[in-house]
Design an enzyme around this catalytic site. Structure first.
Site, PDB file in Angstrom:
ATOM      1  N   LYS A 156       0.839  -1.219   0.000  1.00  0.00           N
ATOM      2  CA  LYS A 156       0.000   0.000   0.000  1.00  0.00           C
ATOM      3  C   LYS A 156       0.868   1.261   0.000  1.00  0.00           C
ATOM      4  O   LYS A 156       0.610   2.198  -0.743  1.00  0.00           O
ATOM      5  CB  LYS A 156      -0.928   0.022   1.235  1.00  0.00           C
ATOM      6  CG  LYS A 156      -1.822  -1.197   1.348  1.00  0.00           C
ATOM      7  CD  LYS A 156      -2.703  -1.135   2.580  1.00  0.00           C
ATOM      8  CE  LYS A 156      -1.939  -1.127   3.901  1.00  0.00           C
ATOM      9  NZ  LYS A 156      -1.182  -2.367   4.189  1.00  0.00           N
ATOM     10  N   ARG A 174       0.072  -9.164  13.177  1.00  0.00           N
ATOM     11  CA  ARG A 174      -0.563  -8.076  12.412  1.00  0.00           C
ATOM     12  C   ARG A 174      -1.485  -8.638  11.331  1.00  0.00           C
ATOM     13  O   ARG A 174      -2.529  -8.063  11.028  1.00  0.00           O
ATOM     14  CB  ARG A 174       0.518  -7.179  11.787  1.00  0.00           C
ATOM     15  CG  ARG A 174       1.180  -6.283  12.827  1.00  0.00           C
ATOM     16  CD  ARG A 174       2.480  -5.683  12.327  1.00  0.00           C
ATOM     17  NE  ARG A 174       2.308  -4.823  11.179  1.00  0.00           N
ATOM     18  CZ  ARG A 174       3.291  -4.492  10.345  1.00  0.00           C
ATOM     19  NH1 ARG A 174       4.514  -4.970  10.541  1.00  0.00           N
ATOM     20  NH2 ARG A 174       3.065  -3.691   9.342  1.00  0.00           N
ATOM     21  N   ARG A 204      11.867  -1.653  10.520  1.00  0.00           N
ATOM     22  CA  ARG A 204      10.811  -1.285  11.472  1.00  0.00           C
ATOM     23  C   ARG A 204      10.727  -2.283  12.621  1.00  0.00           C
ATOM     24  O   ARG A 204      10.898  -3.479  12.423  1.00  0.00           O
ATOM     25  CB  ARG A 204       9.458  -1.243  10.740  1.00  0.00           C
ATOM     26  CG  ARG A 204       9.090   0.144  10.299  1.00  0.00           C
ATOM     27  CD  ARG A 204       7.918   0.188   9.370  1.00  0.00           C
ATOM     28  NE  ARG A 204       6.720  -0.500   9.833  1.00  0.00           N
ATOM     29  CZ  ARG A 204       5.560  -0.462   9.177  1.00  0.00           C
ATOM     30  NH1 ARG A 204       5.460   0.216   8.048  1.00  0.00           N
ATOM     31  NH2 ARG A 204       4.513  -1.110   9.622  1.00  0.00           N
TER      32      ARG A 204
HETATM   33  P1  AP5 Z   1       4.960  -1.570   1.713  1.00  0.00           P
HETATM   34  O1  AP5 Z   1       4.614  -0.731   0.530  1.00  0.00           O
HETATM   35  O2  AP5 Z   1       5.733  -0.958   2.816  1.00  0.00           O
HETATM   36  O3  AP5 Z   1       3.646  -2.310   2.257  1.00  0.00           O
HETATM   37  P2  AP5 Z   1       2.434  -1.748   3.125  1.00  0.00           P
HETATM   38  O4  AP5 Z   1       1.216  -2.438   2.624  1.00  0.00           O
HETATM   39  O5  AP5 Z   1       2.427  -0.252   3.117  1.00  0.00           O
HETATM   40  O6  AP5 Z   1       2.867  -2.331   4.527  1.00  0.00           O
HETATM   41  P3  AP5 Z   1       2.780  -1.732   5.989  1.00  0.00           P
HETATM   42  O7  AP5 Z   1       3.508  -2.676   6.912  1.00  0.00           O
HETATM   43  O8  AP5 Z   1       3.274  -0.324   6.013  1.00  0.00           O
HETATM   44  O9  AP5 Z   1       1.288  -1.824   6.246  1.00  0.00           O
HETATM   45  P4  AP5 Z   1       0.617  -1.811   7.569  1.00  0.00           P
HETATM   46  O10 AP5 Z   1      -0.757  -1.594   7.093  1.00  0.00           O
HETATM   47  O11 AP5 Z   1       0.781  -2.927   8.491  1.00  0.00           O
HETATM   48  O12 AP5 Z   1       1.416  -0.667   8.354  1.00  0.00           O
HETATM   49  P5  AP5 Z   1       1.015   0.780   8.779  1.00  0.00           P
HETATM   50  O13 AP5 Z   1       2.223   1.631   8.699  1.00  0.00           O
HETATM   51  O14 AP5 Z   1      -0.238   1.244   8.139  1.00  0.00           O
HETATM   52  O15 AP5 Z   1       5.729  -2.873   1.164  1.00  0.00           O
HETATM   53  C1  AP5 Z   1       6.295  -3.836   2.043  1.00  0.00           C
HETATM   54  C2  AP5 Z   1       7.683  -4.266   1.518  1.00  0.00           C
HETATM   55  O16 AP5 Z   1       7.506  -4.996   0.284  1.00  0.00           O
HETATM   56  C3  AP5 Z   1       8.614  -3.096   1.178  1.00  0.00           C
HETATM   57  O17 AP5 Z   1       9.928  -3.481   1.495  1.00  0.00           O
HETATM   58  C4  AP5 Z   1       8.459  -2.910  -0.337  1.00  0.00           C
HETATM   59  O18 AP5 Z   1       9.636  -2.374  -0.942  1.00  0.00           O
HETATM   60  C5  AP5 Z   1       8.188  -4.335  -0.800  1.00  0.00           C
HETATM   61  N1  AP5 Z   1       7.264  -4.402  -1.931  1.00  0.00           N
HETATM   62  C6  AP5 Z   1       6.144  -3.636  -2.133  1.00  0.00           C
HETATM   63  N2  AP5 Z   1       5.508  -4.018  -3.268  1.00  0.00           N
HETATM   64  C7  AP5 Z   1       6.232  -5.053  -3.774  1.00  0.00           C
HETATM   65  C8  AP5 Z   1       6.080  -5.894  -4.935  1.00  0.00           C
HETATM   66  N3  AP5 Z   1       5.060  -5.723  -5.798  1.00  0.00           N
HETATM   67  N4  AP5 Z   1       6.994  -6.876  -5.138  1.00  0.00           N
HETATM   68  C9  AP5 Z   1       8.033  -7.044  -4.263  1.00  0.00           C
HETATM   69  N5  AP5 Z   1       8.248  -6.282  -3.166  1.00  0.00           N
HETATM   70  C10 AP5 Z   1       7.348  -5.304  -2.923  1.00  0.00           C
HETATM   71  O19 AP5 Z   1       0.636   0.550  10.333  1.00  0.00           O
HETATM   72  C11 AP5 Z   1       1.603   0.232  11.314  1.00  0.00           C
HETATM   73  C12 AP5 Z   1       0.946   0.240  12.684  1.00  0.00           C
HETATM   74  O20 AP5 Z   1       0.422   1.565  12.972  1.00  0.00           O
HETATM   75  C13 AP5 Z   1      -0.281  -0.672  12.828  1.00  0.00           C
HETATM   76  O21 AP5 Z   1       0.083  -1.993  13.160  1.00  0.00           O
HETATM   77  C14 AP5 Z   1      -1.057   0.053  13.956  1.00  0.00           C
HETATM   78  O22 AP5 Z   1      -0.498  -0.210  15.210  1.00  0.00           O
HETATM   79  C15 AP5 Z   1      -0.837   1.511  13.631  1.00  0.00           C
HETATM   80  N6  AP5 Z   1      -1.878   2.080  12.748  1.00  0.00           N
HETATM   81  C16 AP5 Z   1      -1.671   2.608  11.506  1.00  0.00           C
HETATM   82  N7  AP5 Z   1      -2.826   3.061  10.999  1.00  0.00           N
HETATM   83  C17 AP5 Z   1      -3.780   2.799  11.924  1.00  0.00           C
HETATM   84  C18 AP5 Z   1      -5.191   3.020  11.958  1.00  0.00           C
HETATM   85  N8  AP5 Z   1      -5.836   3.584  10.928  1.00  0.00           N
HETATM   86  N9  AP5 Z   1      -5.871   2.630  13.072  1.00  0.00           N
HETATM   87  C19 AP5 Z   1      -5.229   2.076  14.116  1.00  0.00           C
HETATM   88  N10 AP5 Z   1      -3.903   1.820  14.138  1.00  0.00           N
HETATM   89  C20 AP5 Z   1      -3.179   2.187  13.042  1.00  0.00           C
END
Ligand code: AP5
Length: 209
Positions: free
Chosen positions: A13, A165, A154
């Site tokens: 994402k 998660r 991270r």
């Molecule tokens: P990446 O693009 O970083 O993936 P992502 O889907 O953004 O993953 P996140 O871990 O950031 O999602 P998340 O939803 O758990 O975390 P968030 O920060 O929102 O890609 C991942 C890896 O794969 C990268 O190394 C990338 O280079 C690689 N990659 C990408 N596409 C690829 C492809 N096609 N092929 C190969 N490699 C690829 O949330 C973190 C924490 O914050 C949560 O656990 C929670 O505690 C809190 N939080 C955040 N938002 C909320 C909310 N709205 N409500 C409550 N708590 C929240």
């Protein structure tokens, strides 16, 4: 355009959201990035959020709503790409309410589908530049030499936390696909297991861009 990116942790994402924001000229609202900023700055909100995030749980809906509300009345007043928000049906309803105040609605949802094992492999290779927030992967998208020394892993990317998660995602966030379908919002599913450029091309094609 107001666009929601849905998908499990690590589905891509953040990666796709950054590319889309540039292409479509609208800001990305990534609540995870905003919370990590607060943690880095050591604000009260950051201190509250840190433990919850490191454990792979969801931060309270109120905290997140406050962050999003601020953005919608500033840089995202004309549209946004929502990455990692909403995270449950209650957050989706709050967002609908907030957007509705200015006659906006979610135009489309893109659901990035990737299987769990691929996700665990991706997370272990993810590295982030703490200065710019740009996300890399040691194999699929390696950091350039000039930032290689400062990229970090991270806290919540350990395998055990990633698996937790994924559970939290299945229980809280996955039902949003049906929520949006029932609300009549177009939900586009893309195969997130393809290379980054191919995923981007498919999303732009589905959005007619
Ligand atoms: P990446 O693009 O970083 O993936 P992502 O889907 O953004 O993953 P996140 O871990 O950031 O999602 P998340 O939803 O758990 O975390 P968030 O920060 O929102 O890609 C991942 C890896 O794969 C990268 O190394 C990338 O280079 C690689 N990659 C990408 N596409 C690829 C492809 N096609 N092929 C190969 N490699 C690829 O949330 C973190 C924490 O914050 C949560 O656990 C929670 O505690 C809190 N939080 C955040 N938002 C909320 C909310 N709205 N409500 C409550 N708590 C929240």
């Amino acid at each position: 355009m107001d666009l929601v990116l849905l998908g499990a942790p690590g589905a891509g994402k953040g990666t796709q959201g950054a590319l889309l924001a540039e292409k479509l000229g609208v800001p990305k609202i990534a609540t995870g990035d905003m919370l990590r900023d607060a943690v880095r700055q050591g604000t009260e909100l950051g201190r509250k959020a840190k433990q919850v995030m490191d454990a792979g749980q969801l931060v309270s809906d109120d905290i997140v709503l406050g962050l999003v509300r601020e953005r919608l009345s500033s840089d995202a007043a004309r549209g946004a790409i929502f990455d990692g928000y909403p995270r449950n049906v209650a957050q989706a309803r709050s967002l609908e309410g907030l957007l509705g105040e200015t006659g906006r609605r979610i135009d489309a949802v893109v659901y990035i589908d990737v299987d769990d094992d691929a996700i665990v492999r991706r997370m272990s290779g993810r590295r982030t530049d703490p200065d710019t927030g740009v996300v890399y992967h040691v194999e699929h998208n390696p950091p350039p030499a000039e930032v290689a020394d400062r990229v970090v892993q991270r806290e919540d990317d350990r395998e055990e936390t990633v698996r937790h998660r994924l559970e939290v995602y299945r229980q809280n966030t996955a039902p949003l696909v049906d929520h949006y379908r029932q609300a009549g919002v177009p939900v586009h599913t893309v195969d997130g297991g393809q290379p980054i450029d191919a995923v981007q091309g498919e999303i732009l094609g589905l959005l007619g861009k």
